[in-house]
Design a protein around this motif. Sequence first.
Motif, short mmCIF file in Angstrom:
data_model
loop_
_atom_site.label_atom_id
_atom_site.label_comp_id
_atom_site.label_asym_id
_atom_site.label_seq_id
_atom_site.Cartn_x
_atom_site.Cartn_y
_atom_site.Cartn_z
N VAL A 1 0.86 -1.18 0.00
CA VAL A 1 0.00 0.00 0.00
C VAL A 1 0.89 1.23 0.00
CG1 VAL A 1 -1.82 1.27 1.21
CG2 VAL A 1 -1.77 -1.23 1.31
N TYR A 2 0.59 2.16 -0.90
CA TYR A 2 1.34 3.40 -1.01
C TYR A 2 0.34 4.54 -1.11
CZ TYR A 2 4.18 7.15 -2.90
OH TYR A 2 4.79 8.34 -3.09
N SER A 3 0.63 5.64 -0.42
CA SER A 3 -0.25 6.80 -0.49
C SER A 3 0.58 8.08 -0.52
CB SER A 3 -1.19 6.82 0.72
OG SER A 3 -2.02 7.96 0.66
N ASP A 4 0.12 9.05 -1.30
CA ASP A 4 0.77 10.35 -1.35
C ASP A 4 0.42 11.21 -0.15
OD1 ASP A 4 2.06 9.92 -3.78
OD2 ASP A 4 0.36 10.66 -4.95
N ILE A 5 -0.65 10.85 0.55
CA ILE A 5 -1.07 11.59 1.73
C ILE A 5 -1.11 10.63 2.92
CG2 ILE A 5 -2.44 13.24 0.40
CD1 ILE A 5 -4.93 11.61 1.39
N PRO A 6 -1.02 11.14 4.16
CA PRO A 6 -1.12 10.25 5.31
C PRO A 6 -2.55 9.70 5.44
CG PRO A 6 -0.88 12.53 6.03
CD PRO A 6 -0.76 12.52 4.54
N LEU A 7 -2.64 8.44 5.78
CA LEU A 7 -3.93 7.78 6.02
C LEU A 7 -3.93 7.33 7.47
CD1 LEU A 7 -4.17 5.64 2.77
CD2 LEU A 7 -5.27 7.84 3.23
N ILE A 8 -4.54 8.10 8.33
CA ILE A 8 -4.55 7.83 9.76
C ILE A 8 -5.75 6.94 10.08
CG2 ILE A 8 -4.54 8.86 12.08
CD1 ILE A 8 -2.09 9.56 10.25
N ASP A 9 -5.51 5.90 10.88
CA ASP A 9 -6.56 4.97 11.30
C ASP A 9 -7.33 4.38 10.12
OD1 ASP A 9 -5.96 5.33 13.99
OD2 ASP A 9 -7.26 7.10 14.11
N ILE A 10 -6.60 3.77 9.21
CA ILE A 10 -7.24 3.11 8.07
C ILE A 10 -7.36 1.62 8.37
CG2 ILE A 10 -5.09 2.70 6.80
CD1 ILE A 10 -6.76 3.45 4.24
N GLN A 11 -8.43 1.03 7.91
CA GLN A 11 -8.64 -0.41 8.06
C GLN A 11 -8.50 -1.06 6.69
OE1 GLN A 11 -12.53 -1.68 9.40
NE2 GLN A 11 -11.69 -3.60 10.18
#
Length: 122
Positions: free
Chosen positions: A54-64
């Motif tokens: 998993v890669y994201s350009d933005i932070p993903l806080i508390d993702i399931q």
Amino acid sequence: MNFKKVVFILCCASPLLSLAKERKIDLKVDEWDNSTRSLPSLPVLTYDGNILYVYSDIPLIDIQIQIKDASGYIIHSYNTSILAGQRYSFLMDLNHSHEDYIVELIHGRKMLWGYFIIHENQ
């Protein structure tokens, strides 16, 4: 060719060989609203055998992150946070070859999903 050159070439080529099997998971985003601030850009999901990336350009806080089999049974569920620009890997204990799987990313009230298939020769 001398031994040091062969070792050097193999070391340089080995990361490229490991990425050769990595496959992108197309995410379904039919009802995704990019105007909301909760997830303005889509994460990228790939897999290589039993490893989900998993890669994201933005932070993903508390993702399931949930992995389900074709009948909808949850095989794995991860609760995590993903930093912007970091690539995360998750080991999936999937013992079934030629099995269809669904991956779901749930962040607040937003959900993305995609389908992938594990083949015997991966």
